[in-house]
Design a protein around this motif. Structure first.
Motif, mmCIF file in Angstrom:
data_model
loop_
_atom_site.group_PDB
_atom_site.id
_atom_site.type_symbol
_atom_site.label_atom_id
_atom_site.label_comp_id
_atom_site.label_asym_id
_atom_site.label_seq_id
_atom_site.Cartn_x
_atom_site.Cartn_y
_atom_site.Cartn_z
ATOM 1 N N SER A 248 34.406 -32.924 14.448
ATOM 2 C CA SER A 248 34.917 -33.194 13.199
ATOM 3 C C SER A 248 35.505 -32.175 12.821
ATOM 4 C CB SER A 248 34.052 -33.692 12.373
ATOM 5 O OG SER A 248 34.772 -33.365 10.912
ATOM 6 N N VAL A 249 34.750 -30.732 12.995
ATOM 7 C CA VAL A 249 35.665 -29.151 13.107
ATOM 8 C C VAL A 249 36.283 -29.439 14.119
ATOM 9 C CG1 VAL A 249 35.234 -26.874 12.932
ATOM 10 C CG2 VAL A 249 33.365 -28.114 11.835
ATOM 11 N N LEU A 250 37.186 -29.560 15.162
ATOM 12 C CA LEU A 250 37.726 -29.065 15.672
ATOM 13 C C LEU A 250 39.019 -30.337 15.790
ATOM 14 C CD1 LEU A 250 35.837 -28.840 19.156
ATOM 15 C CD2 LEU A 250 36.602 -27.283 18.174
ATOM 16 N N GLU A 251 38.583 -31.218 15.319
ATOM 17 C CA GLU A 251 39.489 -32.282 14.916
ATOM 18 C C GLU A 251 40.822 -31.287 13.789
ATOM 19 O OE1 GLU A 251 39.129 -36.265 13.490
ATOM 20 O OE2 GLU A 251 40.872 -35.682 12.402
ATOM 21 N N LYS A 252 39.939 -31.415 12.399
ATOM 22 C CA LYS A 252 40.228 -30.699 11.490
ATOM 23 C C LYS A 252 41.406 -28.926 11.534
ATOM 24 C CE LYS A 252 39.268 -33.591 8.330
ATOM 25 N NZ LYS A 252 38.923 -34.961 9.308
ATOM 26 N N LEU A 253 40.358 -28.611 12.622
ATOM 27 C CA LEU A 253 41.231 -27.430 12.931
ATOM 28 C C LEU A 253 42.155 -26.701 14.024
ATOM 29 C CD1 LEU A 253 37.925 -24.599 13.018
ATOM 30 C CD2 LEU A 253 39.992 -25.267 10.851
ATOM 31 N N GLY A 254 42.115 -28.508 14.725
ATOM 32 C CA GLY A 254 43.111 -28.861 15.966
ATOM 33 C C GLY A 254 43.759 -27.756 16.100
ATOM 34 N N LEU A 255 42.299 -27.714 17.288
ATOM 35 C CA LEU A 255 41.317 -26.724 18.242
ATOM 36 C C LEU A 255 40.718 -27.279 19.389
ATOM 37 C CD1 LEU A 255 39.812 -23.814 16.367
ATOM 38 C CD2 LEU A 255 41.710 -24.207 17.735
ATOM 39 N N VAL B 213 30.290 -21.259 7.272
ATOM 40 C CA VAL B 213 31.569 -20.756 6.945
ATOM 41 C C VAL B 213 31.601 -19.745 6.093
ATOM 42 C CG1 VAL B 213 33.649 -21.443 5.522
ATOM 43 C CG2 VAL B 213 31.834 -22.803 6.493
ATOM 44 N N ASN B 214 32.126 -18.349 6.934
ATOM 45 C CA ASN B 214 31.913 -16.910 6.168
ATOM 46 C C ASN B 214 31.332 -16.165 6.618
ATOM 47 O OD1 ASN B 214 34.768 -16.785 6.433
ATOM 48 N ND2 ASN B 214 34.860 -17.332 3.873
ATOM 49 N N HIS B 215 29.323 -17.196 7.242
ATOM 50 C CA HIS B 215 28.728 -16.720 7.055
ATOM 51 C C HIS B 215 27.571 -17.387 6.040
ATOM 52 C CE1 HIS B 215 29.848 -14.024 10.346
ATOM 53 N NE2 HIS B 215 31.302 -13.043 9.379
ATOM 54 N N GLU B 216 28.121 -17.868 5.271
ATOM 55 C CA GLU B 216 27.121 -18.681 4.524
ATOM 56 C C GLU B 216 26.856 -20.261 5.242
ATOM 57 O OE1 GLU B 216 28.325 -19.508 0.064
ATOM 58 O OE2 GLU B 216 26.458 -20.221 -0.248
ATOM 59 N N LEU B 217 25.312 -20.209 4.892
ATOM 60 C CA LEU B 217 24.686 -21.152 6.088
ATOM 61 C C LEU B 217 24.681 -22.995 5.000
ATOM 62 C CD1 LEU B 217 21.790 -19.923 7.713
ATOM 63 C CD2 LEU B 217 24.108 -19.773 8.266
ATOM 64 N N TYR B 218 24.796 -23.624 5.929
ATOM 65 C CA TYR B 218 25.465 -25.030 4.840
ATOM 66 C C TYR B 218 24.409 -25.965 5.800
ATOM 67 C CZ TYR B 218 29.176 -23.491 2.304
ATOM 68 O OH TYR B 218 29.932 -22.863 1.081
ATOM 69 N N VAL C 144 32.381 -31.987 6.212
ATOM 70 C CA VAL C 144 33.304 -30.834 6.956
ATOM 71 C C VAL C 144 35.327 -30.748 6.635
ATOM 72 C CG1 VAL C 144 34.469 -30.460 8.849
ATOM 73 C CG2 VAL C 144 32.446 -31.209 9.266
ATOM 74 N N PRO C 145 35.694 -31.927 6.147
ATOM 75 C CA PRO C 145 36.902 -31.976 5.184
ATOM 76 C C PRO C 145 36.740 -30.775 4.118
ATOM 77 C CG PRO C 145 36.228 -33.576 5.959
ATOM 78 C CD PRO C 145 35.101 -33.137 5.752
ATOM 79 N N ASN C 146 35.639 -31.043 3.585
ATOM 80 C CA ASN C 146 35.694 -30.039 2.213
ATOM 81 C C ASN C 146 35.569 -28.905 2.285
ATOM 82 O OD1 ASN C 146 36.330 -32.086 0.403
ATOM 83 N ND2 ASN C 146 34.053 -32.452 -0.040
ATOM 84 N N LEU C 147 34.223 -28.789 3.309
ATOM 85 C CA LEU C 147 34.231 -27.459 3.401
ATOM 86 C C LEU C 147 35.235 -26.233 3.662
ATOM 87 C CD1 LEU C 147 30.741 -27.106 5.231
ATOM 88 C CD2 LEU C 147 31.283 -26.055 2.701
ATOM 89 N N LEU C 148 36.095 -27.436 4.748
ATOM 90 C CA LEU C 148 37.337 -26.592 4.951
ATOM 91 C C LEU C 148 38.457 -25.652 4.461
ATOM 92 C CD1 LEU C 148 37.384 -27.717 9.156
ATOM 93 C CD2 LEU C 148 36.324 -25.775 8.216
ATOM 94 N N VAL C 149 38.640 -27.545 3.701
ATOM 95 C CA VAL C 149 39.916 -27.446 2.669
ATOM 96 C C VAL C 149 39.371 -25.935 1.524
ATOM 97 C CG1 VAL C 149 40.808 -28.914 0.378
ATOM 98 C CG2 VAL C 149 40.171 -29.952 3.081
ATOM 99 N N SER C 150 38.789 -26.119 1.599
ATOM 100 C CA SER C 150 37.836 -25.060 0.297
ATOM 101 C C SER C 150 38.421 -23.224 0.751
ATOM 102 C CB SER C 150 36.298 -25.406 0.025
ATOM 103 O OG SER C 150 35.686 -24.691 0.918
ATOM 104 N N HIS D 283 39.216 -16.023 8.532
ATOM 105 C CA HIS D 283 37.392 -16.662 8.269
ATOM 106 C C HIS D 283 36.932 -17.559 9.637
ATOM 107 C CE1 HIS D 283 39.140 -17.278 3.955
ATOM 108 N NE2 HIS D 283 40.361 -18.302 4.394
ATOM 109 N N SER D 284 36.150 -17.517 9.095
ATOM 110 C CA SER D 284 34.906 -17.978 10.245
ATOM 111 C C SER D 284 34.280 -19.144 9.835
ATOM 112 C CB SER D 284 33.688 -16.712 10.941
ATOM 113 O OG SER D 284 32.512 -16.753 10.240
#
Lengths: 578, 163
Positions: free
Chosen positions: B98-105, B135-140, B148-154, B77-78
């Protein structure tokens, strides 16, 4: 096919479609609609209509300019005006369809307004009486939000390709150039050079192969009007390109778009295909002996690729780095052939200028800035959007009347205009008119049309740091004053932002800026100090607080600073890994 | 191993040869390969050089210039977060955190499990809806750290559904 046959068929199709015999549902799916969730709404709509067995004609359209209201959906029923619903979510589709299509009622909780000669559907306001549309004068965006970019006949039914037809049948190439010169049209890519004069440079260049390049690289953060035109109404650009081709004797048009922007790319390529099918581009256009081909070329991610000579390098498939000038593009352009580079907006005005005449166009606007300004209004403003307004409106009118003022009743602190290389203006800039020359003398540029609004919670140092980080990230690296200068400037601005500046930092920045201006080939380095210079001019106090009192007035600089530092991360990883 | 490599070479050649746009260049071929395979393997550089009648060095020069090219396979996924000035003013920093934290980057890159590739984007083109995540080329748009958590969890959930 003859032009008359093409138009009569298109007009008949359009009349039937917009009669509302079958309910016509239009929904904005340009970038702004997309980001607001329009495709999820389309999916939900399609699914619900299918489940109810309802017949309706769903058309994806472009941006009406009211981005804040996206996803914006409207339904045209027989004998009724178009009824608009704003900020529609997939969950609300059921309510709208049930109320308006099934029960023939009125979904009052979602109604935004109407557009149409049939008048209000149930006493709601006309959208055209709201400032967001009333202050607009849409020329390049005249069809945006009204027609589907996927259907050439909808464009033709609304006067499309009439300008090209008139040029080919009534005017000589030099008359077309005179018309564009007399209209006073100036390039909308940033430099504001007279378009007609630019075209005339190519006329004398030897053929047969000559290129008109259309620049939709649009890497400017804060600007989305080029992509907006391509997504909303790509044919207006293609028609403009063909007119420019006829006027200058060019043989080929290339539309240059950044890879990854699939909306504009797909819609433009589909439009090109349809125009070929109807003989509106290709050989013997509309039965004349004028031949003109158009194709799309993609660039990788590179801001500098928007610079005209770097653009030609990228079209040739190389690194997007600027060339030395001379030779100028009119003599030695892409593949060494004579070329002429125009912005999407500049070309998109051409069809209407030819159809309606130079006088009509030059009567709009102010002083030496004729026509309209296509403003991308974003940031801390209540109604961000894509507004095409007559030149000469003040920045205050744009922020307050179009934009509905600063969010949360805050005070206006700054306006960032003209892209990252432009400048920032203070709150005293509200009386400045959108006029290329007036804005330049105020120390900002109108540029490609982006206006980013910052409220009093914004720190000028923090914003400057991001702008400089962007310019550093995007330096192509060819000229060392820019490559090293941007890096050095970023280091200093970050130091100031961290309240850890060293004595003499301000003078050091000015000195680096001077070197960059003198020693860089293209605007990226020459103007790279611009954001800092204008920030220092208008927001000296913000800088002083960081330097002398070691504090950020808004706390913005206390947050973590996450920016992509390494310009070419994957490339260096790869090399390091070997 | 050889068959894998041959297979990859065939896919690369197909990507180069099936380009529809009339003008084929080093850049257009590299973009076509990245679109089809997701990255630029080393043999792709060779293939493009052969096809364009140019040197490996100049092809790599182009590939390494544009930051959208990558040389290792991407995650499934991108995720891209815009850091342009408008998005910055509207709160991109908090979203990035938030994104970096959730992804561990700690910056651009791929997650340890290879599921997600994260990139900065200089402008996703929807400034009126800032801040924007892709997210996967779909814009939010009008995003906040809360979504963010919901988007990544999905992303991970969709993955589980496939299995």
């Amino acid at each position: 096919m003859k032009y008359e046959e093409i138009t009569s068929q298109a007009t008949a199709e359009w009349a039937d479609m917009t009669s509302g015999r079958i309910p016509l549902i239009r929904i904005g799916t340009a970038m702004c609609g997309h980001a607001a969730g329009a495709f999820r709404v389309v999916k939900a709509l399609q699914k619900y209509l299918d489940s109810k067995g309802l017949e309706a004609n769903i058309q994806e359209v472009g941006c009406l300019g009211l981005c804040y209201a996206e996803p914006l959906l409207d339904i045209k029923k027989s004998g009724k005006s178009r009824l608009f619903f704003n900020n529609v979510t997939p969950e609300e589709i059921e309510y709208i369809v049930d109320e308006y299509l099934i029960n023939d009622g009125y979904p009052k909780e979602k109604v935004f307004g109407y557009i149409g000669e049939e008048g209000p559907v149930n006493g709601e306001d006309s959208l055209e009486s709201m400032p967001g549309l009333k202050l607009q004068n849409r020329i390049a965006l005249r069809n945006a939000g009204h027609i589907s970019p996927h259907d050439i006949n909808q464009y033709i039914a609304n006067g499309g390709y009439a300008g090209l037809y008139k040029a080919l049948t009534d005017l000589s190439p030099s008359e077309v150039i005179d018309e564009v010169k007399n209209s006073g049209l100036r390039g909308r890519g940033g430099a504001a050079f007279p378009t007609g004069v630019k075209w005339s440079f190519l006329v004398g260049s030897p053929g047969p192969t000559k290129y008109i390049l259309c620049n939709c690289e649009e890497g400017d953060p804060g600007a989305y009007n080029d992509k907006g035109i391509l997504e909303s109404d790509p044919h207006t650009l293609l028609e403009g390109l063909a007119i420019a081709g006829y006027a200058t004797g060019a043989s080929n048009g290339i539309v240059f778009i950044r890879h990854g922007h699939d909306g504009p790319i797909d819609r433009t390529e589909k439009a090109i295909e349809q125009a070929y099918d109807l003989g509106l581009i290709g050989n013997n256009i509309l039965g004349t002996d004028f031949n003109f081909d158009i194709e799309v070329a993609l660039t990788g991610e590179s801001y500098v690729a928007g610079e005209e000579t770097a653009l030609m390098e990228a079209v040739e498939g190389k690194r997007a780095m600027p060339r030395f000038r001379p030779p100028f593009p009119a003599a030695f352009g892409v593949w060494g052939k004579p070329s002429n580079i125009n912005n999407v907006k500049s070309l998109s005005y051409a069809p209407e200028i030819i159809s309606k005449g130079a006088e009509w166009f030059s009567s709009i606007g102010v002083n030496q800035s004729t026509g309209t300004a296509i403003v991308c209004l974003s940031g801390d403003v209540n109604r961000p959007g894509l507004y095409e307004v007559p030149m000469g409106l003040t920045l205050g009118e744009v922020v307050d009347d179009l934009g509905g003022g600063v969010i949360d009743n805050r005070q206006l602190k700054l306006l960032q205009t003209g892209g990252p290389l432009g400048g920032v203006l203070g709150p005293d800039s509200k009386d400045i008119h959108i006029d290329f020359d007036e804005m330049r003398s105020a120390g900002a540029i109108f540029g490609s049309g982006g206006i980013i609004v910052g409220s009093d919670k914004v720190c000028a140092v923090d914003l400057t740091r991001v702008l400089v980080a962007f310019c550093q990230y995007e330096s192509c690296g060819k000229c060392f004053p820019c490559r090293l200068g941007m890096e050095h400037l970023l280091e200093i601005v970050e130091r100031i932002s961290d309240c850890a500046s060293k004595p003499g930092d301000m003078d050091l920045m000015k000195s680096i800026g001077g070197t960059m201006e003198a020693g860089s080939l293209c605007g990226h380095g020459q103007l790279g100090f611009g954001p800092i210079r204008s920030a220092i001019t208008h927001f000296e106090e913000d800088f002083r607080l960081h330097i002398e009192e070691n504090r950020c007035p808004t706390g913005s600089c206390d947050r973590s600073k996450i920016v992509p530092k390494n310009t070419r991360p994957y490339a260096t990883d790869h090399i390091a890994g070997e | 191993m050889t068959t894998d490599n041959d297979n990859l070479r065939t896919r690369i050649q197909q990507a180069i040869q099936s380009q529809k746009r009339p003008t084929i260049t080093v850049l257009s071929s590299l973009l076509a390969i990245q679109d089809s395979i997701g990255h630029i393997p080393e043999i792709a550089i060779e293939e493009v050089a052969v096809h364009s009648n140019t040197s490996i060095n100049s092809v790599f020069g182009v590939a390494s210039f544009y930051p959208n090219f990558r040389f290792t396979p991407p995650g499934e996924h991108s995720v891209e977060v815009c850091w342009g000035p408008t998005c910055h003013l509207k709160g991109a920093t908090e979203i990035l955190e938030s994104v970096l934290e959730k992804l561990g980057l700690d910056s651009e890159g791929d997650t340890d499990d290879g599921k997600v590739s994260f990139r900065f984007n200089t402008c996703l083109g929807a400034c009126s809806q800032a801040p924007v995540i892709s997210v996967n080329h779909e814009l939010y748009g009008n995003a906040s750290p809360d979504i963010v958590p919901n988007l990544l969890v999905s992303l991970y959930e969709k993955e589980n559904l496939h299995q």
